[in-house]
Scaffold this motif. Structure first.
Motif, PDB file in Angstrom:
ATOM      1  N   ARG A 192       0.822  -1.202   0.000  1.00  0.00           N
ATOM      2  CA  ARG A 192       0.000   0.000   0.000  1.00  0.00           C
ATOM      3  C   ARG A 192       0.863   1.261   0.000  1.00  0.00           C
ATOM      4  O   ARG A 192       0.630   2.201  -0.762  1.00  0.00           O
ATOM      5  CB  ARG A 192      -0.889  -0.032   1.241  1.00  0.00           C
ATOM      6  N   LYS A 203       1.153   3.921  -3.120  1.00  0.00           N
ATOM      7  CA  LYS A 203       0.814   5.317  -2.867  1.00  0.00           C
ATOM      8  C   LYS A 203       1.966   6.234  -3.303  1.00  0.00           C
ATOM      9  O   LYS A 203       1.740   7.271  -3.937  1.00  0.00           O
ATOM     10  CB  LYS A 203       0.527   5.493  -1.373  1.00  0.00           C
ATOM     11  N   SER A 222      -8.909  -9.525   2.341  1.00  0.00           N
ATOM     12  CA  SER A 222      -9.568  -8.229   2.508  1.00  0.00           C
ATOM     13  C   SER A 222      -8.551  -7.100   2.654  1.00  0.00           C
ATOM     14  O   SER A 222      -8.805  -5.984   2.216  1.00  0.00           O
ATOM     15  CB  SER A 222     -10.505  -8.286   3.706  1.00  0.00           C
ATOM     16  N   SER A 223      -7.375  -7.393   3.239  1.00  0.00           N
ATOM     17  CA  SER A 223      -6.344  -6.355   3.346  1.00  0.00           C
ATOM     18  C   SER A 223      -5.809  -5.997   1.967  1.00  0.00           C
ATOM     19  O   SER A 223      -5.449  -4.856   1.707  1.00  0.00           O
ATOM     20  CB  SER A 223      -5.183  -6.832   4.218  1.00  0.00           C
ATOM     21  N   LEU A 230      -7.547  -6.086  -0.833  1.00  0.00           N
ATOM     22  CA  LEU A 230      -8.555  -5.230  -1.468  1.00  0.00           C
ATOM     23  C   LEU A 230      -8.369  -3.774  -1.050  1.00  0.00           C
ATOM     24  O   LEU A 230      -8.490  -2.863  -1.867  1.00  0.00           O
ATOM     25  CB  LEU A 230      -9.958  -5.680  -1.039  1.00  0.00           C
ATOM     26  N   ALA A 231      -8.035  -3.593   0.246  1.00  0.00           N
ATOM     27  CA  ALA A 231      -7.856  -2.230   0.751  1.00  0.00           C
ATOM     28  C   ALA A 231      -6.696  -1.529   0.046  1.00  0.00           C
ATOM     29  O   ALA A 231      -6.732  -0.316  -0.164  1.00  0.00           O
ATOM     30  CB  ALA A 231      -7.621  -2.257   2.257  1.00  0.00           C
ATOM     31  N   VAL A 250      -8.075  -0.273  -3.281  1.00  0.00           N
ATOM     32  CA  VAL A 250      -9.012   0.836  -3.056  1.00  0.00           C
ATOM     33  C   VAL A 250      -8.249   2.097  -2.641  1.00  0.00           C
ATOM     34  O   VAL A 250      -8.533   3.194  -3.116  1.00  0.00           O
ATOM     35  CB  VAL A 250     -10.068   0.457  -1.990  1.00  0.00           C
ATOM     36  N   LEU A 263      -6.819   3.588  -5.679  1.00  0.00           N
ATOM     37  CA  LEU A 263      -7.858   4.285  -6.447  1.00  0.00           C
ATOM     38  C   LEU A 263      -8.130   5.662  -5.845  1.00  0.00           C
ATOM     39  O   LEU A 263      -8.231   6.670  -6.565  1.00  0.00           O
ATOM     40  CB  LEU A 263      -9.148   3.452  -6.440  1.00  0.00           C
ATOM     41  N   GLN A 264      -8.222   5.714  -4.513  1.00  0.00           N
ATOM     42  CA  GLN A 264      -8.505   6.986  -3.852  1.00  0.00           C
ATOM     43  C   GLN A 264      -7.365   7.978  -4.056  1.00  0.00           C
ATOM     44  O   GLN A 264      -7.603   9.161  -4.288  1.00  0.00           O
ATOM     45  CB  GLN A 264      -8.773   6.743  -2.364  1.00  0.00           C
ATOM     46  N   LYS A 309      -7.783  11.461  -6.132  1.00  0.00           N
ATOM     47  CA  LYS A 309      -7.492  12.714  -5.424  1.00  0.00           C
ATOM     48  C   LYS A 309      -6.635  13.621  -6.302  1.00  0.00           C
ATOM     49  O   LYS A 309      -6.654  14.835  -6.168  1.00  0.00           O
ATOM     50  CB  LYS A 309      -6.749  12.384  -4.114  1.00  0.00           C
ATOM     51  N   THR A 362     -17.739  -8.277  -3.232  1.00  0.00           N
ATOM     52  CA  THR A 362     -17.709  -7.046  -2.440  1.00  0.00           C
ATOM     53  C   THR A 362     -18.274  -5.864  -3.224  1.00  0.00           C
ATOM     54  O   THR A 362     -18.248  -4.743  -2.735  1.00  0.00           O
ATOM     55  CB  THR A 362     -16.272  -6.718  -2.011  1.00  0.00           C
ATOM     56  N   ARG A 363     -18.746  -6.126  -4.429  1.00  0.00           N
ATOM     57  CA  ARG A 363     -19.361  -5.111  -5.303  1.00  0.00           C
ATOM     58  C   ARG A 363     -18.347  -4.076  -5.778  1.00  0.00           C
ATOM     59  O   ARG A 363     -18.726  -3.035  -6.319  1.00  0.00           O
ATOM     60  CB  ARG A 363     -20.532  -4.397  -4.581  1.00  0.00           C
ATOM     61  N   LEU A 364     -17.059  -4.304  -5.524  1.00  0.00           N
ATOM     62  CA  LEU A 364     -16.053  -3.305  -5.899  1.00  0.00           C
ATOM     63  C   LEU A 364     -15.857  -3.228  -7.408  1.00  0.00           C
ATOM     64  O   LEU A 364     -15.280  -2.272  -7.910  1.00  0.00           O
ATOM     65  CB  LEU A 364     -14.717  -3.609  -5.202  1.00  0.00           C
ATOM     66  N   THR A 381     -17.945  -2.444  -9.294  1.00  0.00           N
ATOM     67  CA  THR A 381     -18.747  -1.312  -9.770  1.00  0.00           C
ATOM     68  C   THR A 381     -17.990   0.010  -9.667  1.00  0.00           C
ATOM     69  O   THR A 381     -18.439   1.009 -10.223  1.00  0.00           O
ATOM     70  CB  THR A 381     -20.053  -1.193  -8.951  1.00  0.00           C
ATOM     71  N   VAL A 382     -16.887   0.048  -8.928  1.00  0.00           N
ATOM     72  CA  VAL A 382     -16.168   1.322  -8.804  1.00  0.00           C
ATOM     73  C   VAL A 382     -14.872   1.355  -9.632  1.00  0.00           C
ATOM     74  O   VAL A 382     -14.291   2.420  -9.808  1.00  0.00           O
ATOM     75  CB  VAL A 382     -15.837   1.679  -7.334  1.00  0.00           C
TER      76      VAL A 382
END
Lengths: 423, 111
Positions: free
Chosen positions: B29, B33, B55-56, B58-59, B62, B65-66, B70, B91-93, B95-96
């Motif tokens: 991560r 970044k 799940s980590s 996926l974060a 995400v 992406l953020q 930005k 997780t429906r991700l 869609t983003v």
């Protein structure tokens, strides 16, 4: 033979001072010849050592048991015990430190160096000896003892830090066990509160404490609410967040609980939006997130509403034995502050059930790397549909543990079954 | 662990590791970044080598992406396996994110 200068007042190496700055190093001289003992003792004094003498092996060993002598010069040929026999006896003793032994070997004597080494001697000096050679050999011994001492010191420090780590690890294990107890206290203990609905559940944390949690409770005179939450990650951080969320999600717990009258508990989409707002960090960076499903159900009509945030779709166990997937939901909570959620209606006929679970169950791998998977879960639910909800949960628990075998769980496993009473 | 990274026409192309899990997610991560913030904000993340993500993991994506959005950029995903796609759909991700079958198409999509 040369006559070396006394240590004091010279710039020569000072062997005795190398390992012990406070007191001269003790050296034990074992020899049955009084003149040799006296001569070596004089040399040792001159070189800054503290000589101790013994006239035979037995006396020498007795003196060594005092524990303060680490360097020995021992004659080979003696009455009573021979030099190698003294060596062997020293090695058999359990001294708290290494004893360095130099054997004096007469050039005319029938001495076998291999025999001496096997007996445990560290070095040999020929007799009659060259004073400089004896001194140099003594320095070798002092050097080796210095190394041994540093090693022993390092070992002591390692042991100390190992013990400290051991204690800290034990403390962490105790804390984890305490945290696990607190977490279990937040789980439902009985389904009496949601009668006439009944419930069954299983809860298997991966690392003692879990990021999963679930509960059910009355939310109005006619409806029961239930949620199932899986905080990303596992272990302590996930469990801390999961525990604090559980506290705030269950309406009965404490003064921090959201007000039931706010209506959030009746509106699953609003419930998730509130949770999302709580978890999204103000700087827009995802720090912790969770998947969650929240629903309400009227036990008398079987009408329910459900909203989901990135969570595995709940399963509807129909009266005819089929398993339906409930509708899909929105994004996990705690990722995007703009995420929107909507509630979907569902209906349970009498005797039908809704099952929520975390992906720890479907992503549980066996020894061959095969996932437990959704199909397997549905097969089991179908096959044992005549079992009561708690019996069914117990059966699934055994199935997951058997699937995993000897290995520890990689992710938290939890599953909740809620059943509308049969007519 | 060092993320495989190159630039193509001002677009950062990053390949994620075979397993992206809690143990290496923090490191991945931070690196992702850094790459995004020292670039144009237009990023393609290649998941072709990634066979497992928790799940980590996926974060990580995400957060990338953020960071990209930005900077008024975006982060496209490419070459995800069926397993990873199932995770995104669960997780429906999906869609983003804009998701592409191959890396070149994702790079071209930035125009």
């Amino acid at each position: 033979m040369s006559d070396p200068q006394p240590v004091s007042g010279t710039a020569e190496p000072q062997p005795a001072e190398q390992t012990c700055a406070t007191a001269p190093l003790k050296v034990l001289v074992i020899d049955d010849a009084p003149d040799v003992r006296a001569y070596v003792r004089a040399l040792l004094r001159k070189w800054g050592f503290d000589p101790v003498v013994a006239s035979n092996g037995a006396d020498g060993l007795q003196r060594l048991r005092g524990g303060d002598i680490r360097l020995v010069i021992c004659d080979w040929m003696m009455d009573g015990m021979s030099g190698p026999e003294v060596c062997a006896a020293i090695r058999r003793e359990d001294f708290p430190h290494y004893v360095y032994v130099m054997l004096l070997t007469g050039r005319t004597e029938d001495t076998d160096l291999v025999y001496g080494l096997d007996a445990g001697a560290d070095d040999f000096v020929g007799k009659p000896f060259d004073v400089q050679v004896l001194r140099a050999r003594l320095q070798v011994g002092v050097r080796i003892l210095g190394l041994e001492e540093r090693l022993a010191e390092q070992n002591r420090r390692l042991k100390q830090s190992h013990d400290a780590l051991d204690r800290a690890y034990g403390q962490i294990q105790n804390d984890l066990a305490a945290a696990a107890r607190i977490q279990r206290e937040l789980l439902p203990v009985s389904d009496a509160g949601i009668a006439p609905l009944s419930a069954g559940w299983l809860f298997l944390p991966a690392a003692k404490i879990s990021g999963d949690s679930f509960h059910f409770f009355p939310v109005s005179a006619s409806e029961m609410g239930f949620y199932h939450l899986d905080v990303a990650g596992h272990g302590i951080p996930a469990a801390l967040l999961s525990t604090s969320l559980s506290r705030s999600l269950v309406p009965q717990t404490g003064i921090l609980a959201p007000n039931l009258d706010s209506g959030e508990y009746l509106n699953p989409a609003g419930f998730l939006e509130a949770l999302n707002a709580q978890l999204c960090s103000p700087d827009g960076e995802v720090t912790s997130y969770a998947t969650v499903v929240y629903g309400v159900l009227d036990p008398h009509t079987g009408e329910g509403r459900l909203a989901s945030a990135g969570h595995p779709q709940p399963l509807l166990l129909r009266a005819d034995g089929s398993v339906e997937l409930a509708s899909k939901g929105g994004l996990p909570v705690g990722m995007f502050d703009t995420a929107e959620y909507s509630a979907h209606r569902f209906h349970l006929a009498p005797g039908e059930r809704i099952v929520t679970y975390s992906d720890g169950i479907t992503d549980c791998f066996d020894a061959d790397g095969r996932a437990f998977d959704l199909e397997h879960l549905c097969d089991l639910l179908r096959a044992h549909r005549n079992a009561g909800s708690s019996a069914l949960a117990a059966l699934l628990r055994d199935a997951v543990l058997a699937w995993r075998g000897e290995a520890e769980l990689e992710d938290d496993v939890s599953l909740l079954i809620i059943e509308r009473p049969a007519p | 662990m060092s993320l495989n990274h190159r630039q193509e026409n001002g677009i950062d192309v990053v390949t994620l590791p075979e397993r992206l899990v809690m143990a290496n997610a923090g490191d991945a991560r931070a690196q992702l970044k850094d790459i995004i913030q020292s670039g144009s904000g237009r990023v393609v993340v290649n998941l072709g080598e990634t066979t497992f993500m928790d799940s980590s993991g996926l974060a990580v994506v995400v957060a990338g992406l953020q960071a990209a959005r930005k900077m008024d950029g975006d982060l496209y995903l490419a070459q995800m396996s069926d397993t990873i796609r199932a995770l995104f759909e669960l997780t429906r991700l999906h869609t983003v994110f804009q998701i592409f079958d191959d890396e070149a198409a994702a790079v071209r999509a930035f125009g």
